[in-house]
Scaffold this motif. Structure first.
Motif, PDB file in Angstrom:
ATOM      1  N   GLY A 253      -0.508  -6.457   0.123  1.00  0.00           N
ATOM      2  CA  GLY A 253      -0.442  -5.111  -0.439  1.00  0.00           C
ATOM      3  C   GLY A 253       0.153  -4.066   0.481  1.00  0.00           C
ATOM      4  O   GLY A 253       0.234  -2.886   0.118  1.00  0.00           O
TER       5      GLY A 253
ATOM      6  N   ASP B 186      -2.596  -2.872   2.301  1.00  0.00           N
ATOM      7  CA  ASP B 186      -2.714  -1.704   1.434  1.00  0.00           C
ATOM      8  C   ASP B 186      -2.473  -0.396   2.179  1.00  0.00           C
ATOM      9  O   ASP B 186      -3.142   0.625   1.940  1.00  0.00           O
ATOM     10  N   THR B 187      -1.517  -0.425   3.090  1.00  0.00           N
ATOM     11  CA  THR B 187      -1.229   0.738   3.938  1.00  0.00           C
ATOM     12  C   THR B 187       0.280   0.896   4.080  1.00  0.00           C
ATOM     13  O   THR B 187       1.015  -0.089   4.126  1.00  0.00           O
TER      14      THR B 187
END
Length: 483
Positions: A422, A438-439
């Motif tokens: 992600g 996710d970053t």
């Protein structure tokens, strides 16, 4: 008890007319050496043993066919076809059936060989079978002479034939079957070498055997090309096109669509499912499998690869040693190098190169990227112009990109590195450390605009500072000036 069958393949000729340092029988036809085609045909008739008589560069022959179960026999002096056969006979018992083939006659079919064996068996141990052929133009071949009862009595070479004999259309191919007990005594002693050159030919043996009461039966091949030899590159090219057409026709009969069977080259083995379509100017090498519904665009080269159900390979893509899943889209102008595995529904676009990599299900690399030693997760996206920097000058290093990761355009991923699940990598970044999940991770130099900077002006026309012999390109005029 089954009569032992020994196949002797004569492959000692130097092939001077090929004008090559490579032995003639190692030149390629449909991607395989001529000799390997003959060995494959011989294997189909279940021989007890295959003997290959070699001369010039026999080491290369052994290397090319090293995995085959062959007895290699050297002919140290080139003293004719009969002399070549005699070199193999010491290890063959008298009761064995001997079939003589030629390493430069690559398209002989197993069905013709079986016909020759069956014809010889009609008369048991006293029988000889010879493959002959009637042709419109017999020029250059030995002619078959028969008596008034139609029995073969002699093979006469064209140079020795009279006008009437040269008009005979039945020619000798040299492919014969006989027991070793018939052949051996006719290959021994001075009488076996009757000419001034001290050479022995199989045609002489046939005449002597016929004179001694042995019946020589003849059979014919299904096609002329089966018994054509290769003496130069022109003949090799002709047989190549014949073989390619034969393979293409076989594929089409099995349900493969081929845009133009004259514009496909299969240099190995191609296996296809149903509703496969192959466009023009495609080349297949080694072992290739195309599963149902695969479409291959024009100009593609595919080697040692498996391509899954309903995948489409667009124009001018090169694929080697790769495994591609179902419903993928590859190309145009893509390159997949060895050990690449592409999962279902993945997309590899134009000018993307993958080496020793894995692309997960639904992953995309659509434009201008190099992905070497990378493991890319499902649904990950690789932006245009992004690459994995996998080589440090000495060693290769891996890159791991997790499921759903997004790599922007123009990104350099300096391996070893992991872009976690992600994660998003900003365009134009050079990433040297792992990117967390996710970053957003990015690495950019600050952008500056320098108002005081001025672009250097081009030289004036006729500027004396230009090197001697050069002129200002802007001084040219007219429609060809390029301005």
């Amino acid at each position: 008890m089954k009569t032992p069958l020994h196949v002797v393949i004569l492959a000692a000729g130097k092939g001077r007319r090929m004008r090559s340092n490579l032995p003639k029988v190692l030149h390629l036809l449909a991607g395989r050496p001529l000799l390997s085609h003959v060995v494959a045909a011989a294997c189909e008739i279940d021989p007890t043993r295959i003997h290959v008589v070699h001369g010039h560069r026999g080491d290369l022959l052994r290397k090319a066919l090293g995995d085959s179960d062959i007895e290699w026999v050297e002919q140290k002096e080139q003293l004719g076809t009969g002399h070549a056969l005699a070199q193999a006979l010491p290890s063959i018992p008298d009761e064995a059936l001997v079939m003589v083939l030629y390493g430069d006659v690559p398209l002989i079919s197993p069905s013709t060989l079986r016909k020759a064996m069956a014809a010889r068996d009609i008369d048991g141990a006293r029988g000889i079978a010879l493959v002959t052929l009637k042709v419109d133009d017999p020029h250059g071949y030995g002619r078959i002479l028969r008596d008034d009862r139609g029995r073969l009595i002699k093979v006469i070479e064209e140079v020795d034939a009279n006008e009437e004999q040269r008009g005979i259309r039945e020619i000798n191919t040299g492919i014969l079957t006989a027991s070793a007990g018939i052949l051996r005594p006719r290959l021994q002693g001075d009488s076996a070498y009757p000419n001034a050159q001290g050479e022995c030919y199989l045609t002489d043996i046939l005449a002597r055997a016929a004179a001694d009461g042995y019946l020589v039966r003849t059979v014919s091949p299904k096609t002329t090309e089966e018994v054509l030899g290769v003496n130069d590159r022109v003949q090799l090219a002709r047989l190549e096109r014949f073989e390619q057409m034969r393979i293409a026709e076989s594929l089409m009969r099995d349900g493969t669509g081929i845009a133009d069977p004259a514009r496909i080259d299969i240099r190995g083995r191609l296996r296809t499912g149903i509703d496969v379509f192959i466009d023009i100017d495609t080349v297949f090498e080694g072992e290739v499998v195309l599963e149902d519904g695969v479409r291959i665009g024009p100009g593609c080269v595919i080697k040692d690869a498996t391509i899954g159900y309903e995948t489409e390979i667009f124009a001018h893509s090169v694929i080697e040693g790769a495994e591609i899943g179902a419903s993928c889209r590859i190309g145009p102008f893509a390159r997949l190098r060895p050990n690449s595995r592409i999962s279902h529904e993945a997309r590899i676009g134009n000018f993307v190169e993958i080496k020793n990599g894995v692309l997960g299900r639904g992953a995309k690399a659509n434009h201008l990227s190099y992905l070497g030693d990378a493991r890319i997760g499902a649904r990950a996206n690789i932006g245009a112009g992004s690459i994995t920097c996998n080589y440090d000058g000495a060693n290769k290093h891996p890159t791991v990109i997790g499921d759903g990761a997004f790599v922007g355009s123009g990104v350099m991923l300096v391996a070893p590195i992991t872009v976690h699940r992600g994660a998003t990598i900003g365009a134009g970044s050079t990433i040297t450390k792992d990117a967390p999940p996710d970053t957003l991770t990015l690495s950019r130099a600050p952008q500056r605009s320098l108002k005081s900077w001025r672009r250097k002006a081009p030289p004036e026309k006729g500027d004396p500072s230009l090197p001697e012999g050069f002129s200002d390109p802007d001084s040219r005029s007219g429609p060809d000036s390029g301005s």
